[in-house]
Design a protein around this motif. Structure first.
Motif, PDB file in Angstrom:
ATOM      1  N   ALA A   1      -0.645 -98.945 -17.182  1.00  0.00           N
ATOM      2  CA  ALA A   1      -1.177 -97.576 -17.182  1.00  0.00           C
ATOM      3  C   ALA A   1      -0.486 -96.678 -18.211  1.00  0.00           C
TER       4      ALA A   1
ATOM      5  N   ASP B   1      -2.733 -95.028 -21.070  1.00  0.00           N
ATOM      6  CA  ASP B   1      -2.847 -93.563 -21.111  1.00  0.00           C
ATOM      7  C   ASP B   1      -2.503 -93.025 -22.493  1.00  0.00           C
TER       8      ASP B   1
ATOM      9  N   TYR C   1     -10.070 -99.533 -15.651  1.00  0.00           N
ATOM     10  CA  TYR C   1      -9.021 -98.513 -15.535  1.00  0.00           C
ATOM     11  C   TYR C   1      -9.516 -97.196 -16.119  1.00  0.00           C
TER      12      TYR C   1
ATOM     13  N   PRO D   1      -8.285 -93.602 -17.415  1.00  0.00           N
ATOM     14  CA  PRO D   1      -7.127 -92.765 -17.784  1.00  0.00           C
ATOM     15  C   PRO D   1      -7.287 -91.372 -17.187  1.00  0.00           C
TER      16      PRO D   1
END
Length: 832
Positions: free
Chosen positions: A537, A541, A571, A573
């Motif tokens: 992550a 990001d 995923y 962000p």
């Protein structure tokens, strides 16, 4: 009146004096029509010739050669003529008197006439030019850089000096031809930062020149190739020049451009179509081996069935005439073409065997790889290749070449190394890059799998090889401080060893270096997480943040690579809408620039993330686009063509199910039926085992249908039906076999309205999810599985997804445990 008379007398004197300043010798040299006339002037007037006469003579001699065809040039005759030697002596005596232009031009012509670089005149000219180099204007400087390039002085301090002068004067350069020459010749001594400055300057100047500067564009693409700088805006502008000049291109030019494009992974469909058409017409023209091999290498990867048949037929006629390098080029191209002509494969292998002693290690590796991929069955050729590869390995000291040789040896039927080979590997480990270490680890695992008794016979020190690989790999990552350099090492790293030993540490390193993520490397970093299936992550990001901030600096073709990890890994962000919105806006502005198959992949990738840009959908789903896509598929590799067709189907399905308002028709029924018949002829042992359990739970084997094909082409592991009281209904009573109704579809807005399904009944899809459905590091459901569940629910299914971690857990290690688990999941979750 007196003033007018004085002025008249002045101009008359100047006019009268003018003819007297004309140099008769200079005029004679300039009016010569062949070399013999020039040599006569030199022989008769040697004592009278000044530096201007000498410079002019060189210029005119070379002009005669330029005006002749390659076959008519007589360079050796001119170079060995006695008066040419006289001219060289005169030039050497008058070097100090020559102006800058004459000095460099004499050097340039001497090298054109193939005079050796160690010739005394050439050396004196270079030394004098070095003394003056700071005062050269850019035109003279560019010509001098070409002279140094002709002498293979690309990495010399003098070329570095020229690069420094160019750097200081870059803002003032306005002539793209001069800039392209300087760029290409100094490319070996410039920094990455200066390379980017040069490319940016080139991009600006390309807008100011016409399309007649073909050679300038070729030099620019060669510069990008030498610096491994795949910069699409400049490539696209150069490509426009190539397309507008393709009618005038010969075989040499076409083959050069196609080779450069291949190395830069730049595939322009319109150029490929035109190049294939022009090259196809040359098959009957070139009958000599040198020209034919060049044609074969250029056209082979683009050839359709007819062209391929013509090429192979012509090749059979001249196999025995091939040189070592020609045979190498042929076998590498045959590998790229995935040739299945066993006669040609065996014949080219026998030709290659004649030259094995002449090949360098890199060339031997290419030959071995090609013959293995072409499925050569001649064990004697393989044995000889192995012998030569091992010989080169024992004597090599270059880490990259040693790893390459080890990788190729591991592809052979007897992949292991002897004691001396392993010692050679161990000795260079401290110098190895991550890609080299990865190669050794993969090869070692191949040796172990192939013959464990061989491993038992190794000495104790060789058992330590794998731990040493781990140690040096960790050290390499912990010492890394440049993200771009690290990416060059990670680009080709893959496999079990890397994932088990170094993947976690690599992600830690990437997080540490995340401040170095820029618009130019953001796509590369995204590709790493797609390849490794790893969800980080913090880094994702950062990728999203850099993309949003610098979207104007990111090329549209890089957008797909950037989007992929977010879509595939499912995923979002923190700035999800802003991120996807910026990417979609960039794409919408450049849809016409994107190749058809890239557009299909983009559409599917966005659909995975539940984004359906109307402009992109309309661009893909229209007759003109699909016709263009069909044509392009002929030029793609079989694997890429198959993937493109599959993604088009999946994109079509997603749009039909999730965006019915666009009224896009579903046109992939026949394709889905074909794919279903290919992969579902029989059920696996695991499916059979689970099917028996489901039969016991539901009341019979006819209650659960394995490998069921749904509308819109999904295949579910098991399908069963429960009535409104959660009692199972047998499939045989439904009166409709889905696979026999390829044109029947449920509307997305009608949940339970399938023919024969009782009111209140619900269709259930039971899916077993293996490790491929989740991220590598955490049990997070990936985009494809999430999309499938979403679509099945739109079609009216209740979807039960069983993760492999739960199914394979210790708690469910018995049949009773599995039965209880299934019963609970199947009935407890179904909505009334």
């Amino acid at each position: 009146m007196l003033r007018l008379r004085a002025a008249y007398e002045f101009f008359w004197r100047v006019f009268q004096r003018g003819p007297k300043t004309i140099d008769p010798l200079l005029s004679q040299i300039n009016t010569c029509v062949n070399e013999e006339q020039i040599f006569d002037i030199i022989g008769n007037n040697a004592a009278k010739l000044s530096e201007k006469h000498v410079g002019c003579a060189y210029k005119v001699l070379w002009q005669f050669q330029k005006e002749k065809s390659d076959l008519m040039r007589n360079i050796p005759y001119v170079r060995e003529h006695p008066q040419f030697l006289t001219l060289r002596i005169l030039a050497k005596d008058k070097i100090a008197l020559m102006n800058d232009d004459t000095l460099v031009n004499v050097l340039y012509v001497m090298l054109r006439f193939a005079v050796e670089a160690h010739d005394s005149l050439v050396e004196h000219l270079v030394m004098e030019a070095w003394r003056r180099v700071e005062r050269f204007d850019l035109r003279v400087l560019s010509k001098f850089s070409s002279c140094l390039g002709d002498q293979q002085m690309y990495c010399s301090p003098l070329m570095g000096k020229i690069a420094d002068i160019l750097n200081r004067n870059l803002d003032s350069v306005q002539d793209l031809r001069i800039l392209s020459v300087l760029m290409l010749n100094t490319s070996s001594v410039i920094s990455q930062n200066f390379c980017e400055q040069l490319v940016n300057k080139t991009e600006l100047l390309l807008d100011t020149v016409d399309h007649s500067q073909l050679n300038t564009s070729i030099r620019i693409v060669r510069f990008l190739h030498k610096n491994r700088y795949n910069y699409h805006p400049v490539l696209e502008k150069c490509n426009c020049v190539f397309i507008s000049n393709i009618a005038h291109m010969n075989l040499d030019t076409l083959s050069l451009i196609l080779a450069l494009y291949q190395s830069l992974q730049f595939n322009d469909f319109p150029f490929q179509v035109l190049a294939r058409e022009k090259l196809s017409k040359m098959i009957a023209v070139y009958c000599d081996p040198a020209s034919f091999v060049k044609l074969f290498v250029a056209l082979g990867p683009l050839a359709g069935p007819m062209e391929e048949k013509q090429l192979m037929s012509a090749l059979k006629m001249m196999l025995d005439e091939l040189t070592s390098q020609q045979a190498l080029a042929i076998v590498v191209t045959m590998e790229e073409m995935k040739s299945k002509d066993s006669y040609l494969i065996e014949k080219i292998a026998s030709v290659l065997c004649k030259y094995l002693r002449d090949y360098k290690p890199v060339e031997l590796a290419k030959i071995t790889t090609a013959l293995i991929h072409l499925h050569l069955h001649d064990s004697e050729v393989i044995r000889i290749l192995r012998k030569f590869l091992l010989s080169h390995l024992r004597n090599n000291v270059i880490p990259s070449e040693i790893s390459m040789l080890v990788r190729v040896i591991a592809m052979l039927p007897f992949p292991h190394l002897d004691e001396s080979g392993l010692s050679r590997v161990e000795s260079i480990l401290p110098q190895c890059r991550l890609s080299d270490l990865n190669t050794f680890a993969l090869s070692l695992s191949t040796w172990i799998r192939h013959d464990r008794s061989y491993l038992d016979s190794l000495s104790q020190k060789n058992f330590k090889l794998l731990p040493q690989l781990n140690t040096y790999g960790y050290r390499r990552l912990q010492q890394a401080n440049n993200l771009n350099v690290l990416w060059e090492e990670l680009k080709y790293v893959h496999g079990e060893w890397f994932e088990e030993e170094l993947l976690e540490e690599t992600v830690v390193t990437l997080q540490r270096l995340s401040d170095q993520i820029t618009p130019t490397n953001v796509a590369n970093l995204s590709a790493f997480f797609v390849k490794t299936n790893y969800l980080s992550a913090p880094v994702l990001d950062k990728i999203a943040s850099v993309t949003v901030q610098h979207i104007s600096k990111i090329h549209p073709l890089a957008i797909h690579s950037i989007l992929l990890p977010f879509s595939l890994l499912n995923y979002d962000p923190p700035q999800k809408d802003e991120f996807f919105g910026a990417c979609i806006q960039c794409l919408n502005s450049h849809l016409s620039l994107i190749e058809p198959h890239h557009l299909v992949f983009l559409g599917f990738t966005l659909a995975l993330a539940e984004y359906f840009p109307e402009d992109l959908i309309k661009a893909v789903f229209n007759i003109e686009f699909l016709a263009k896509l069909d044509l392009q598929l002929q030029y793609l590799s079989p694997l890429l063509s198959t993937r493109t067709h599959s993604r088009l189907m999946e994109f079509n399905r997603a749009v039909c199910l999730e965006c019915p308002e666009f009224e896009i028709p579903w046109f992939h029924d026949h394709y889905c039926q074909q794919q279903y018949s290919k992969v579902n002829d029989s059920i696996s042992a695991v499916q059979h085992q689970v099917s028996k359990m489901l039969g016991e739970i539901l009341g019979g084997h006819n209650y659960a249908k394995p490998s069921a094909l749904t509308p819109y082409g999904y295949i579910v592991d098991f399908e069963y039906i429960l009535d409104k009281k959660k009692k199972p209904l047998p499939h045989r009573n439904q009166g409709v076999v889905l696979n026999e109704l390829p044109s029947a579809h449920w509307r997305p807005d009608t949940h339970d309205t399938r023919s024969g399904l009782p009111p209140g009944a619900q269709r259930v899809a039971l899916e077993f999810l293996d490790s491929r459905a989740f991220c590598k590091n955490i049990p997070h459901l990936k985009g494809r599985s999430a999309m499938k569940k979403r679509h099945l629910e739109i079609l009216g299914y209740h979807v039960i997804q069983i993760p492999y971690l739960e199914w394979n857990s210790m708690e469910l290690s018995t049949k009773d445990g599995w039965m209880e688990y299934l019963r609970e999941r199947m009935f407890a979750e179904v909505k009334s």
